[in-house]
Write a protein that holds these residues in place. Sequence first.
Motif, PDB file in Angstrom:
ATOM      1  N   LEU A 113       0.797  -1.216   0.000  1.00  0.00           N
ATOM      2  CA  LEU A 113       0.000   0.000   0.000  1.00  0.00           C
ATOM      3  C   LEU A 113       0.834   1.271   0.000  1.00  0.00           C
ATOM      4  O   LEU A 113       0.285   2.362  -0.169  1.00  0.00           O
ATOM      5  N   ALA A 114       2.140   1.130   0.196  1.00  0.00           N
ATOM      6  CA  ALA A 114       3.008   2.308   0.183  1.00  0.00           C
ATOM      7  C   ALA A 114       3.864   2.369  -1.077  1.00  0.00           C
ATOM      8  O   ALA A 114       4.563   3.359  -1.303  1.00  0.00           O
ATOM      9  N   SER A 115       3.825   1.294  -1.885  1.00  0.00           N
ATOM     10  CA  SER A 115       4.619   1.267  -3.113  1.00  0.00           C
ATOM     11  C   SER A 115       3.711   1.524  -4.301  1.00  0.00           C
ATOM     12  O   SER A 115       2.503   1.716  -4.155  1.00  0.00           O
ATOM     13  N   GLY A 116       4.262   1.527  -5.492  1.00  0.00           N
ATOM     14  CA  GLY A 116       3.445   1.705  -6.683  1.00  0.00           C
ATOM     15  C   GLY A 116       2.653   0.459  -7.009  1.00  0.00           C
ATOM     16  O   GLY A 116       2.634  -0.522  -6.247  1.00  0.00           O
ATOM     17  N   LEU A 117       1.995   0.477  -8.148  1.00  0.00           N
ATOM     18  CA  LEU A 117       1.170  -0.634  -8.588  1.00  0.00           C
ATOM     19  C   LEU A 117       2.027  -1.748  -9.176  1.00  0.00           C
ATOM     20  O   LEU A 117       3.105  -1.504  -9.705  1.00  0.00           O
ATOM     21  N   SER A 118       1.533  -2.971  -9.079  1.00  0.00           N
ATOM     22  CA  SER A 118       2.111  -4.084  -9.832  1.00  0.00           C
ATOM     23  C   SER A 118       1.199  -4.380 -11.019  1.00  0.00           C
ATOM     24  O   SER A 118      -0.030  -4.381 -10.879  1.00  0.00           O
TER      25      SER A 118
END
Length: 292
Positions: A208-213
Amino acid sequence: MTARNTVVVHERLSRHHDVQVVETNRRGHATRFAEDAARRGIDVVVAYGGDGTLNEVATGVATTNTALAVLPGGSTNVFARTLGMPNDALQAVDLIVDALERNDISPIGLGRANGRYFTFHTGLGFDAAVVRRVEQRAALKRYAGHPLFVVAGLRTWAVDYDKKRPHFSLDFGNGDTVTDGYFSIIMNTNTYTYLGNRPFDIVPSTGLASGLSVVTFKSMKTTHMLRTMAAALRGGGVPNYPWLDIRTDVRHVVVSDARAFPYQLDGDYLGEIQKVEFEFVPDALRLVRSHP
């Protein structure tokens, strides 16, 4: 969700808080309720329902000071279970009460597709076609959730979905493209979904703190699909098979084709479209961190 559970949830939340219960009766209703709560300065909106209801509430309170608490009341409850919550409202509500007592609220990132937020994933192509078929049997979903999805998946695979031609291309910017997309999943969290108690573990690093996969199938061969599903059910993520394009920490991607393709967002079928622009929005939502 039952009338008794709703009464018990209300009673437990009301012990130390002023609580108002509102019930939705059509698509989009929860977003309007959540937007109204945010305008009135309500501290927390508890989304008690399935992933579709949760998506609507998250959309209504995103970018406001009103926090979201997640209470599982649907057939699968992907987002709640991804957060580590029990798949039972009466157990989960006590975790929400404890989190509110600790003021355990922190910001999370959300995905956004053509301006609409999503909490855990959007599906383009095949899985959206499966969701479309499930929603045609919406009355059965409550009683036969997972078997209904399996039957719908097999029917879609055998009859409904064209497996011989790509359905869209993806543009990640700076000339970085995938031109032969048959089926894509754009994920804000891992897990993709659950089959009973078994998670479909696709890209474990998604958070939830990183970009999308972004996971794109460049082939719909039966052997490729079965191997990918088996790997996802084993846990630990899906290998970088030759027929897959796997991206992590994606901040922006545009998916398009001259012919419309089906898409779904957080498990809700949204129709067919020719272009979807995805972006990751950091700190978009204040989440009550209710976990064991």
